[in-house]
Design an enzyme around this catalytic site. Structure first.
Site, short mmCIF file in Angstrom:
data_model
loop_
_atom_site.label_atom_id
_atom_site.label_comp_id
_atom_site.label_asym_id
_atom_site.label_seq_id
_atom_site.Cartn_x
_atom_site.Cartn_y
_atom_site.Cartn_z
N GLY A 207 0.83 -1.20 0.00
CA GLY A 207 0.00 0.00 0.00
C GLY A 207 0.85 1.24 0.00
O GLY A 207 2.02 1.21 0.36
N GLY A 209 0.46 5.53 0.77
CA GLY A 209 -0.38 6.68 1.10
C GLY A 209 0.38 7.92 0.71
O GLY A 209 1.31 7.85 -0.07
N ARG A 210 -0.03 9.05 1.30
CA ARG A 210 0.67 10.29 0.96
C ARG A 210 1.97 10.43 1.72
O ARG A 210 2.82 11.24 1.37
CB ARG A 210 -0.21 11.48 1.33
CG ARG A 210 -1.28 11.63 0.32
CD ARG A 210 -1.97 12.94 0.41
NE ARG A 210 -3.18 12.83 -0.43
CZ ARG A 210 -3.97 13.82 -0.68
NH1 ARG A 210 -3.70 15.00 -0.20
NH2 ARG A 210 -5.02 13.65 -1.44
N TYR A 211 2.13 9.65 2.78
CA TYR A 211 3.27 9.89 3.67
C TYR A 211 4.27 8.75 3.71
O TYR A 211 5.37 8.91 4.23
CB TYR A 211 2.76 10.23 5.07
CG TYR A 211 1.76 11.35 4.95
CD1 TYR A 211 2.20 12.65 4.82
CD2 TYR A 211 0.40 11.08 4.83
CE1 TYR A 211 1.30 13.68 4.61
CE2 TYR A 211 -0.51 12.09 4.62
CZ TYR A 211 -0.06 13.40 4.51
OH TYR A 211 -0.94 14.40 4.28
N GLU A 213 5.17 4.33 2.25
CA GLU A 213 4.82 3.11 1.55
C GLU A 213 4.75 2.00 2.58
O GLU A 213 5.61 1.90 3.47
CB GLU A 213 5.90 2.80 0.51
CG GLU A 213 5.57 1.60 -0.32
CD GLU A 213 6.41 1.53 -1.59
OE1 GLU A 213 7.37 2.30 -1.73
OE2 GLU A 213 6.08 0.66 -2.43
N VAL A 214 3.71 1.16 2.46
CA VAL A 214 3.56 0.10 3.46
C VAL A 214 3.94 -1.24 2.84
O VAL A 214 3.53 -1.58 1.73
CB VAL A 214 2.12 0.08 4.02
CG1 VAL A 214 1.94 -1.07 5.00
CG2 VAL A 214 1.82 1.41 4.69
N LYS A 227 5.59 0.47 7.68
CA LYS A 227 5.37 1.72 6.93
C LYS A 227 6.72 2.42 6.85
O LYS A 227 7.33 2.74 7.87
CB LYS A 227 4.35 2.57 7.67
CG LYS A 227 4.00 3.88 6.99
CD LYS A 227 2.67 4.36 7.56
CE LYS A 227 2.41 5.82 7.36
NZ LYS A 227 1.15 6.25 7.98
N ASP A 328 -8.03 12.37 10.29
CA ASP A 328 -7.91 11.94 8.90
C ASP A 328 -8.65 10.61 8.71
O ASP A 328 -8.13 9.68 8.08
CB ASP A 328 -6.44 11.79 8.50
CG ASP A 328 -6.24 11.82 6.97
OD1 ASP A 328 -7.23 12.12 6.26
OD2 ASP A 328 -5.13 11.52 6.51
P1 ADP Z 1 -0.09 7.11 4.75
O1 ADP Z 1 0.20 7.77 6.05
O2 ADP Z 1 0.97 7.31 3.76
O3 ADP Z 1 -1.46 7.48 4.26
P2 ADP Z 1 -1.17 4.61 5.67
O4 ADP Z 1 -0.76 4.26 7.04
O5 ADP Z 1 -2.52 5.21 5.54
O6 ADP Z 1 -0.08 5.53 5.01
O7 ADP Z 1 -1.05 3.32 4.75
C1 ADP Z 1 -1.20 3.38 3.36
C2 ADP Z 1 -1.88 2.14 2.86
O8 ADP Z 1 -1.11 0.98 3.17
C3 ADP Z 1 -3.24 1.86 3.48
O9 ADP Z 1 -4.27 2.54 2.78
C4 ADP Z 1 -3.36 0.36 3.33
O10 ADP Z 1 -3.80 0.02 2.02
C5 ADP Z 1 -1.94 -0.12 3.50
N1 ADP Z 1 -1.67 -0.52 4.89
C6 ADP Z 1 -1.33 0.31 5.88
N2 ADP Z 1 -1.13 -0.37 7.01
C7 ADP Z 1 -1.34 -1.66 6.75
C8 ADP Z 1 -1.31 -2.86 7.52
N3 ADP Z 1 -1.00 -2.81 8.80
N4 ADP Z 1 -1.62 -4.03 6.95
C9 ADP Z 1 -1.93 -4.04 5.64
N5 ADP Z 1 -1.99 -2.97 4.84
C10 ADP Z 1 -1.70 -1.78 5.39
MG MG Z 2 -3.16 7.15 5.11
#
Ligand code: ADP
Ligand code: MG
Length: 505
Positions: A207, A209-211, A213-214, A227, A328
């Site tokens: 995954g 997001g804006r901040y 990569e997971v 993350k 958020d």
């Molecule tokens: P950001 O701060 O960049 O928005 P997030 O924490 O929201 O990052 O994570 C981005 C994406 O990664 C999520 O929308 C999800 O699809 C995936 N993701 C985040 N955490 C997990 C997790 N613990 N298990 C599986 N997928 C995850």
């Molecule tokens: Mg996010």
């Protein structure tokens, strides 16, 4: 046997010797009497004379005590002992008088500048003392090293025990770690976190997001999510880590935090956040790929509000928990667990509030929420940032939109038929604003036109959808104070009972 006893007898007699080192009573006649078994001695020694830089030789004659008192022992091992040549005899009266003795100067001559008379014996004593001192210091150093090594090993063993304990248990190593470090309830000790972070193997990206990569990663065969923050997002990493480490933050509907680590120097910083991994991914991804039963909808909605209620709640015990607002909330920041419940994630924008200090702790972070999910008071900037309640109410608005996304995917039976129906997955306001809406786009729809997502007719056919549609309307009320609290929503949703098949009963 006979000669031995004869010898003993022979030694047991006294002997008269010539002396110049005489007992007091015989100084005048220059002769002394040994004790029975004693002997006569003659010795020569040199005394260093610093003015002439030569040795003055001195001869001594006298009586030596018997062997048992150390006398003959001196005689035996005495050749050049301490620069003194001693010879002993017991062959007859005055046997020492004409003994031939020669003096040999020690090989090392004291320096001419040395004004003190130093004989070889005191050198040896000094050397002995010095070597004893060195030995004692060495011994102390060894004891110290052993102690320090032992202590280090013990500490390491304890840590390894903490990390390794999972192998002996049926629970996962991580579960055990958390059980053992219950303490303040604010996460694992930092050292353990660091150790875990070092043992992680990233496997695949799941995954973005804006901040950050997971990644799906492995820690000792156990899947975890990592993350990796973008290098410019240090403030987000810091904030999220800080929130996760908050005392009493752990809850089944809040993403389980494992560890955080930051490393690197200068321009390149690596920032990690390690959490539980949820294979179903985000609610956004899950709803795109799955339709859900009314029972699943109830489970998802109820667990989401349970997590949010915990987050919003201030706990006054000691240690207590501050109230936290997420700021958020959206389907991409909510994960779906294997048991069908939600886990709230992504705390990079959260704010804390401590009512005793009446202090709102907002991170010095340029990050703003997601415009699509922003409450009208955020869009029109009427939200009062000095009032913590207003942040919670803005969260509730966003939760209303997430309920709407969930509800669309809930399958219901069309009354009088055997067919089922549900809506396609859609983001809130998908048909009103472009894919990455601006402030103005959202302001126009939400504040000016006061538009809210539509409620389909069919939602009245199923109890959970009916209840949830009423709740969502109250959540996105234009007047923040008219909205429900998370606790209130949780209670309403838990009242709805479902049977095992997924039908509400
Ligand atoms: P950001 O701060 O960049 O928005 P997030 O924490 O929201 O990052 O994570 C981005 C994406 O990664 C999520 O929308 C999800 O699809 C995936 N993701 C985040 N955490 C997990 C997790 N613990 N298990 C599986 N997928 C995850
Ligand atoms: Mg996010």
């Amino acid at each position: 046997m006979a000669p031995k006893s004869r010898k003993k007898k022979a030694h047991a007699k006294t002997l008269t010797c010539y002396c110049n080192v005489c007992p007091e009573e015989s100084v005048d006649n220059e002769k002394c009497e040994t004790r029975p078994g004693g002997s006569c001695f003659a010795s020569v020694r040199g005394i260093y004379n610093s003015t002439t830089n030569e040795y003055d030789v001195e001869y001594e004659y006298g009586c030596m005590p018997p062997e048992q008192s150390g006398g003959l022992l001196q005689c035996r091992g005495s050749l050049y002992l301490a620069g003194q040549n001693i010879k002993c005899c017991d062959s007859g009266e005055f046997c020492n008088q004409n003994m031939e003795l020669e003096f040999q100067a020690p090989s090392t001559t004291p320096s001419p500048s040395d004004t003190q008379q130093i004989d070889q014996f005191s050198y040896n004593q000094l050397a002995l003392l010095l070597s004893l001192g060195v030995c004692a210091i060495l011994f102390l150093i060894i004891v110290l090293v052993v102690l320090v090594t032992y202590r280090r090993r013990e500490t390491k063993r304890k840590q390894v025990c903490l990390l390794e304990s999972g192998h002996s248990s049926h629970l996962s190593p991580l579960n055990d770690l958390f059980e053992q470090s219950s303490g303040s309830g604010s996460g694992l000790p930092l050292l353990v976190q660091r150790t875990i972070a070092k043992q992680i193997q990233l496997e695949k990206s799941v995954g973005r997001g804006r901040y950050g990569e997971v990644w799906l990663a492995k820690w000792r065969e156990e899947p975890v999510a990592v993350k990796v923050f973008f290098t410019t997002e240090e403030a987000s990493w810091f904030r999220e880590t800080e929130i996760y480490q908050t005392v009493l933050m752990r809850h089944e509907n809040i993403l389980g935090f494992i560890a955080a680590d930051i490393s690197g120097t200068g321009s390149y910083t690596r920032m990690f956040l390690i959490t539980d991994y949820h294979e179903n991914g985000s609610l956004h991804d899950y709803l795109q790929m799955h339709v859900i039963s009314p029972r699943s909808l109830q489970e998802l909605a109820h667990s989401l509000t349970a997590g949010l209620a915990h987050l919003h709640m201030e706990i006054f015990s000691k240690p207590g928990k501050p109230a936290i607002s997420h700021r958020d909330i959206k389907s991409r920041n909510i994960l779906v667990k294997r048991n069908g419940q939600c886990a709230i994630a992504d705390f990079g924008l959260a704010v804390k509030y401590n009512s005793e200090l009446d202090e709102i702790h907002i991170a010095p972070n340029t990050r703003v929420g997601t415009r699509r999910y922003m409450a009208p008071e955020v869009l029109d900037e009427s939200l009062n940032p000095t009032q913590f309640e207003s942040f919670k109410l803005a969260d509730i608005y966003s939760v209303g939109l997430v309920f709407w996304e969930m509800a669309r995917r809930c399958v219901t039976t069309i009354p009088g038929t055997k067919s089922t129906a549900c809506e396609d997955y859609a983001l809130p306001y998908h048909d009103m604003v472009p894919s990455d809406p601006s402030f103005e786009d959202m302001y126009d729809v939400v504040c000016t036109q006061k538009i809210r997502p539509p409620i389909p007719e069919r939602w009245q056919d199923e109890e959970i959808l009916q209840v949830l549609s009423k709740i969502m309307v109250e959540c996105w009320h234009p007047k923040p104070t008219a909205r429900l609290t998370a606790l209130r929503i949780k209670k309403s949703l838990s009242k709805i009972q479902t049977d095992g098949s997924g039908h509400i009963v």
